[in-house]
Design an enzyme around this catalytic site. Structure first.
Site, PDB file in Angstrom:
ATOM      1  N   SER A 567       0.946  -1.106  -0.153  1.00 21.75           N
ATOM      2  CA  SER A 567       0.058  -0.026   0.116  1.00 21.75           C
ATOM      3  C   SER A 567       0.770   1.326  -0.019  1.00 21.75           C
ATOM      4  O   SER A 567       1.660   1.379  -0.922  1.00 21.75           O
ATOM      5  CB  SER A 567      -0.932   0.098   1.143  1.00 21.75           C
ATOM      6  OG  SER A 567      -1.919   0.793   1.168  1.00 21.75           O
ATOM      7  N   HIS A 685      -7.609  -5.048  -1.707  1.00 15.64           N
ATOM      8  CA  HIS A 685      -6.241  -4.563  -1.150  1.00 15.64           C
ATOM      9  C   HIS A 685      -5.492  -5.224  -0.001  1.00 15.64           C
ATOM     10  O   HIS A 685      -4.481  -5.222   0.388  1.00 15.64           O
ATOM     11  CB  HIS A 685      -6.812  -3.097  -0.370  1.00 15.64           C
ATOM     12  CG  HIS A 685      -5.611  -2.306  -0.233  1.00 15.64           C
ATOM     13  ND1 HIS A 685      -4.759  -1.725  -1.221  1.00 15.64           N
ATOM     14  CD2 HIS A 685      -4.983  -1.780   1.009  1.00 15.64           C
ATOM     15  CE1 HIS A 685      -3.672  -0.970  -0.586  1.00 15.64           C
ATOM     16  NE2 HIS A 685      -3.807  -0.982   0.633  1.00 15.64           N
TER      17      HIS A 685
END
Length: 726
Positions: A567, A685
């Site tokens: 991320s 994610h």
């Protein structure tokens, strides 16, 4: 309840890295078309030949994606030692000792999330005791709802009496969660209505019950045609839902004047008389606080400039506030609920050496979760702020998840790099913390692992904490493979946490290191601010300093040094490999951001503006362009092996970042090291990734790392016996 951009411990703590091409494998990456495209920012022309790869639904982009995945599989599937690595990774991640997290107490009932392989997803259970798990009862198992294993529980909130529980469920990593209310005694839905998309990947989601459990305030995203499609992940507001009625009849409560990128967290007081709403202005760390009381009205308690960043209801008719106003490391204020204006607040705990992360009042004392450079501690004061000492915890560990019991006793989670997290009961009377039955065992022996706390000196002289794990007796001769990770952003710290895959790395003779970089919460708001907006380059300088320390002190050498991050940590990987390609032997960048000039055009990218900045501001554009990984890839550079991962359903970081970065690096590199894309069509994610999919990704990662660094996998000599089934 927005998951951090860092995401889960799985992304943050698990080690990763990348490969040198295996002998005999097809080394040539599929070609990528370049299209003439130039964008102009404040008079600066920026070429963007791979902008066409942003169109995820374009068949041409999907064909390119499929070709890249096929190329990656051709490389990874033939790596030597892969099946032995698969066996060990599967063994470690399928360890049947359960993990418990998200523990909550309501009306004498304990509810908790439980993760236990071979279950693909964690499930919700009811406990009769934290000391005896034999009588626990499964309340909701997502695998029963969806046998494919792609439905996950985002979060749950019980009523004050513990008789009902609201649960947010989402699918395939989208984090788009719908809420259903269940009866705790039977596990059946209380009624047929489902409240849609209370949770989302942009603004998260939250819920707070009223006193008698007949309804709840919740975060509501725009529905139907209320807003144009481009606005439906924004403008989150607070509504009230009465259980048993159609959600179309829910009533507006708060938020029409909130920012477009508002994110709200809701909490109910112990007596059910009050509800708080802590509203974030995107991801940059600004908050305002609202309070709903017996009058039925919402009152604004603080504004963004007041720097109240957290709150928790006490048992004494007060709201305890965590404030950073004139206190970058935090101080605690007590606000009487009878007069909820900041001028009536008094200081209970002034700013100290440690950064205050959380405030948890009990009957006659206040517990403070504090941090110093990464590890955390649990400190106590009475209601007047007088010191009562520290709760006993593990050395170099993380503390969290406090649950108030009778009087001043609490339950808390505590774990370290070498000990799996467990729940402890702290007795205020005896000043003792006892481990409960909610404790995970380790699938491998970590008793011979040494935890070293070091400091690297960054470019501007700043001291950066670095934690190094190694087997006792490891020779510092520069020949050890090493794995370094970091994050550096969003006021998030990589705190000590146990990962069996770190254990795998160590048992293969590796050195593992965690860098606590600026941009995080390690030393308060000043530390965060020095790694955000136009000062983001400090994060990358800090990371390079940590890598250099590992080399200079002969823990490793560049060709044996792998780095990993996810991320915002993926952005870190992109900056690291473009700024110092000579420093690393392998890079694994998961679900990362690489085009800093176009990230704000995506929904969650707009929430990130308060952290990263915007190209609309000339100075911020200049800073973004200076470090943007995509725009700093240089032709003719010998890049190390790099593995990029992405999830098609990612609501936080658009997969186009990975596609564009892979295309540009494949074009530019002159080395024979592969630049690979691993694009998963079924995940997001990281949240909600099924166990089997996690195993597959880690097998790829470790095969890649071992090959890149010239490591040969050796089966461990000593294995632990399997835990008793629970």
């Amino acid at each position: 309840m927005k998951l951090t951009t860092a995401l889960t411990a799985a992304v943050l703590v698990l080690p990763l890295a990348a490969p040198a091409a295996p002998k005999g494998a097809a080394k040539k990456a599929p070609p990528t078309e370049k299209q003439e495209k130039v964008d102009t920012y404040h008079g600066t022309e920026v070429k963007d030949p791979y902008q066409w790869l942003e169109a995820s639904t374009d068949p041409k982009v999907q064909q390119w994606n499929d070709a890249q995945n096929a190329h990656t599989r051709a490389m990874l599937d033939k790596l030597p030692g892969r099946e032995a690595i698969r066996q060990r990774v599967t063994e470690l991640l399928s360890w049947k000792s359960p993990a418990y997290y998200g523990l909550k107490e309501a009306g004498g009932t304990l509810l908790t999330m439980k993760s236990q392989p071979p279950k693909q997803q964690a499930f919700l259970v009811v406990l009769s005791s934290v000391d005896d798990t034999s009588k626990e009862r499964v309340l909701l198992d997502p695998s029963a709802v969806d046998p494919s294993g792609h439905t996950t529980i985002d979060w749950f909130v019980p009523t004050l009496d513990g008789k009902k529980v609201a649960v947010s469920l989402s699918k395939k990593g989208t984090e788009s969660g719908d809420v259903t209310v269940y009866d705790v005694a039977t596990g059946k839905p209380v009624s047929t209505e489902v409240v849609p998309k209370v949770n989302g990947g942009t603004a998260g989601g939250s819920l707070a019950w009223n006193k008698d459990g007949t309804g709840f305030f919740y975060t509501r995203y725009p529905r139907g045609e209320e807003r144009p499609p481009a606005d439906r992940d924004f403008f989150q507001q607070v509504y009230f839902h009465k259980v048993g009625t159609p959600t179309e009849k829910d009533t507006y409560a708060l938020g029409k004047d909130f920012p477009r990128i508002a994110m709200t967290d809701l909490e109910t007081s112990e007596d059910g008389q009050y509800t708080s709403a802590l509203v974030a202005n995107g991801d940059g760390g600004e908050y305002m606080l609202y309070l709903h009381g017996p009058s039925g009205q919402w009152t604004q308690v603080s504004k963004f400039e007041d720097k109240v960043i957290g709150s928790h209801f006490g048992h004494d008719g007060a709201l305890y506030l965590l404030s950073r106003k004139d206190a970058p490391r935090g101080r605690v204020l007590r606000l009487p609920l009878a007069t909820p204006t900041l001028d009536k607040a008094t200081v209970v705990v002034p700013e100290g050496e440690a950064t205050i992360l959380g405030v948890y009042p009990t009957k006659t004392r206040v517990y403070l979760v504090e941090q110093l450079g990464g590890p955390s501690q649990l400190r106590m004061v009475d209601l007047k702020g007088q010191a009562l000492g520290l709760v006993p915890t593990l050395p170099v560990s993380s503390v969290g998840g406090l649950v108030s019991l009778d009087g001043d006793d609490v339950l808390f989670g505590n774990g370290s790099f070498v000990q799996p997290s467990a729940w402890y009961r702290y007795s205020a009377k005896d000043n003792k913390a006892a481990k409960t039955a909610l404790a995970r065992t380790s699938p491998l022996d970590m008793s011979d692992v040494e935890v070293v706390r070091a400091e690297a000196t960054s470019k501007d002289g700043t001291k950066v904490p670095l934690t190094i794990l190694k087997k006792k007796g490891t020779k510092l001769n520069g020949n050890n493979p090493a794995l370094l990770t970091g994050y550096g952003g969003f006021n998030i710290s990589i705190s000590p946490g146990f990962s069996p895959l770190v254990g795998l790395w160590l048992e293969q003779g590796g050195v593992y290191a965690v860098a606590n970089l600026r941009g995080g919460s390690e030393f308060g708001e000043k530390w965060h601010a020095e790694g955000s907006l136009t000062k983001k380059q400090n994060v990358f300088d800090d990371f390079y300093a940590c890598a250099k320390l590992l080399v200079d002190q002969k823990y490793t050498q560049p060709k044996k040094l792998a780095i990993q991050g996810g991320s915002n940590g993926g952005l870190l990987m992109g900056a690291a490999v473009t700024q110092h390609p000579e420093m690393y032997g392998a890079v694994v960048a998961r679900v990362g951001i690489y085009d800093m000039l176009r990230v704000e055009l995506t929904p969650n990218g707009q929430f990130n503006i308060t952290e990263y900045g915007t190209v609309k501001d000339p100075e911020q554009f200049k800073a973004l362009h200076a470090y943007s990984p995509l725009h700093n890839v240089k032709d003719g550079t010998k890049y190390p092996s790099v593995l990029f991962t992405s999830g098609a359903n990612d609501p936080r970081v658009d997969p186009f970042h990975s596609r564009k970065m892979v295309a540009r690096m494949q074009e530019a590199t002159t080395s024979k090291n592969p630049i690979l894309l691993r694009a998963n069509a079924e995940t997001g994610h990281g949240a909600g990734t099924p166990l089997n999919a996690r195993i597959e990704e880690e097998v790829d990662v470790y095969s890649f790392v071992f090959n890149s660094l010239g490591m040969k996998y050796q089966p461990p000599a000593k294995k632990l016996s399997a835990p008793a089934p629970q």
